[in-house]
Design a protein around this motif. Structure first.
Motif, PDB file in Angstrom:
ATOM      1  N   THR A 101       0.848  -1.196   0.000  1.00  0.00           N
ATOM      2  CA  THR A 101       0.000   0.000   0.000  1.00  0.00           C
ATOM      3  C   THR A 101       0.881   1.242   0.000  1.00  0.00           C
ATOM      4  OG1 THR A 101      -0.144   0.016   2.425  1.00  0.00           O
ATOM      5  CG2 THR A 101      -1.884  -1.163   1.219  1.00  0.00           C
ATOM      6  N   TRP A 102       0.276   2.371  -0.366  1.00  0.00           N
ATOM      7  CA  TRP A 102       0.985   3.656  -0.397  1.00  0.00           C
ATOM      8  C   TRP A 102      -0.018   4.734  -0.008  1.00  0.00           C
ATOM      9  CZ3 TRP A 102       6.048   3.738  -0.739  1.00  0.00           C
ATOM     10  CH2 TRP A 102       6.722   4.940  -1.016  1.00  0.00           C
ATOM     11  N   GLU A 103       0.297   5.492   1.044  1.00  0.00           N
ATOM     12  CA  GLU A 103      -0.642   6.473   1.565  1.00  0.00           C
ATOM     13  C   GLU A 103      -0.272   7.881   1.122  1.00  0.00           C
ATOM     14  OE1 GLU A 103      -2.334   8.160   5.847  1.00  0.00           O
ATOM     15  OE2 GLU A 103      -1.271   6.232   5.762  1.00  0.00           O
ATOM     16  N   HIS A 107      -5.123   9.013   2.100  1.00  0.00           N
ATOM     17  CA  HIS A 107      -5.833   8.062   1.226  1.00  0.00           C
ATOM     18  C   HIS A 107      -4.905   6.890   0.925  1.00  0.00           C
ATOM     19  CE1 HIS A 107      -8.908   6.800  -1.616  1.00  0.00           C
ATOM     20  NE2 HIS A 107      -7.945   6.567  -2.507  1.00  0.00           N
ATOM     21  N   LEU A 108      -5.388   5.690   1.146  1.00  0.00           N
ATOM     22  CA  LEU A 108      -4.576   4.488   0.992  1.00  0.00           C
ATOM     23  C   LEU A 108      -4.800   3.878  -0.390  1.00  0.00           C
ATOM     24  CD1 LEU A 108      -2.596   3.126   2.966  1.00  0.00           C
ATOM     25  CD2 LEU A 108      -4.384   1.440   3.437  1.00  0.00           C
TER      26      LEU A 108
END
Length: 269
Positions: A101-103, A107-108
């Motif tokens: 994941t990348w935030e 927002h993920l």
């Protein structure tokens, strides 16, 4: 070692995010690198002068006040490393063991792919300072007197206490030679800045001004578009340096605030 890693992100839901996410990508990048090399992250955070990495906003951004995302829509961010230590950390954190994941701004996203292969994405790549120098400074054919740069995110410069949103030759190539000499094992003549000011001119341009919102909702205006520079004089060495720095811009960025998304640039042919 120079490295440009592109992350393909998928939003699981529809979302409306700020129009410029460079600072959010910088925060996400440091958070990921901290898992690999906390001391390096501290040095990056505390260091003065140019940062040894750049972090883009969304590469698809239209540089408006808001970015609207659709569920399942792929978007891309980019991170570059300008030193062996940073590039090695990026490789370990993003390529050897890709995040799931990348935030960005709370927002993920799901991470679909990470790559530095330009065949997978044109903003990815790997190179070395030595290879960039050899490609231009040892070539037999006379160098072209023109070079074109695409400024893919708003680009601005600090000069004489002011912010300059126009990529003038002296500012562009002065910025590039400063970054090169900050991180490369091969030092260039710093007179390249004066060469840009006194010998180079703009022959064509297509630019628009775009504001970027920073901390405390302050705005910095930068130039966005393409500029063709021409050397009105110069021997093989200076022309070779001009082309070499234009290639280097792909990794280093140009101007102010490159660590948080401004000044993303590349040569066009």
């Amino acid at each position: 070692m120079l490295m440009a890693v592109v992350l393909t992100l998928i939003s699981p839901t529809d979302a409306v995010l700020p129009g410029f996410l460079g600072r959010a990508n910088y925060a996400a990048t440091l958070k990921r690198l901290n898992l690999v090399d906390p001391d390096l992250v501290q040095r990056i955070h505390d260091g003065d002068g140019p940062k040894p990495l750049t972090c883009s906003s969304l590469l698809e951004a239209r540089h408006t006040r808001q970015t609207r995302l659709e569920a399942g829509q792929p978007v891309h961010v980019r991170v570059t490393g300008l030193t062996p230590a940073v590039s090695a950390a990026l490789s370990a954190a993003l390529l050897d063991s890709p995040p799931k994941t990348w935030e960005l701004d709370g927002h993920l996203f799901h991470v679909q792919e990470t790559t530095c292969n330009p065949e997978r994405h044109p903003w990815g790549g790997c190179n070395t300072y030595e290879a960039l120098a050899e490609a231009q400074l040892s070539r037999q054919a006379p160098p072209d007197r023109q070079v074109t740069l695409e400024f893919a995110s708003p680009t601005a410069f600090k000069s004489k206490g002011m912010t300059v949103p126009i990529p003038m030759p002296g500012l562009v190539f002065g910025s590039l030679v400063e970054r090169w000499n900050s991180f490369s094992p091969m030092v260039l003549n710093p007179e390249m800045r004066r060469y840009g000011e006194e010998v180079m001119a703009i022959s064509r341009y297509r630019l628009a001004s775009r504001p970027v919102e920073h901390k405390n909702r302050s705005l910095r205006v930068g130039g966005l578009g393409q500029v063709t520079y021409v050397a009105l004089a110069g021997d093989r060495y200076w022309l070779g340096v001009m082309h070499m720095l234009a290639d280097f811009a792909f990794y280093s960025g140009v101007g102010a605030q490159t660590a948080i998304g401004m000044g993303q640039a590349r040569r066009t042919r």
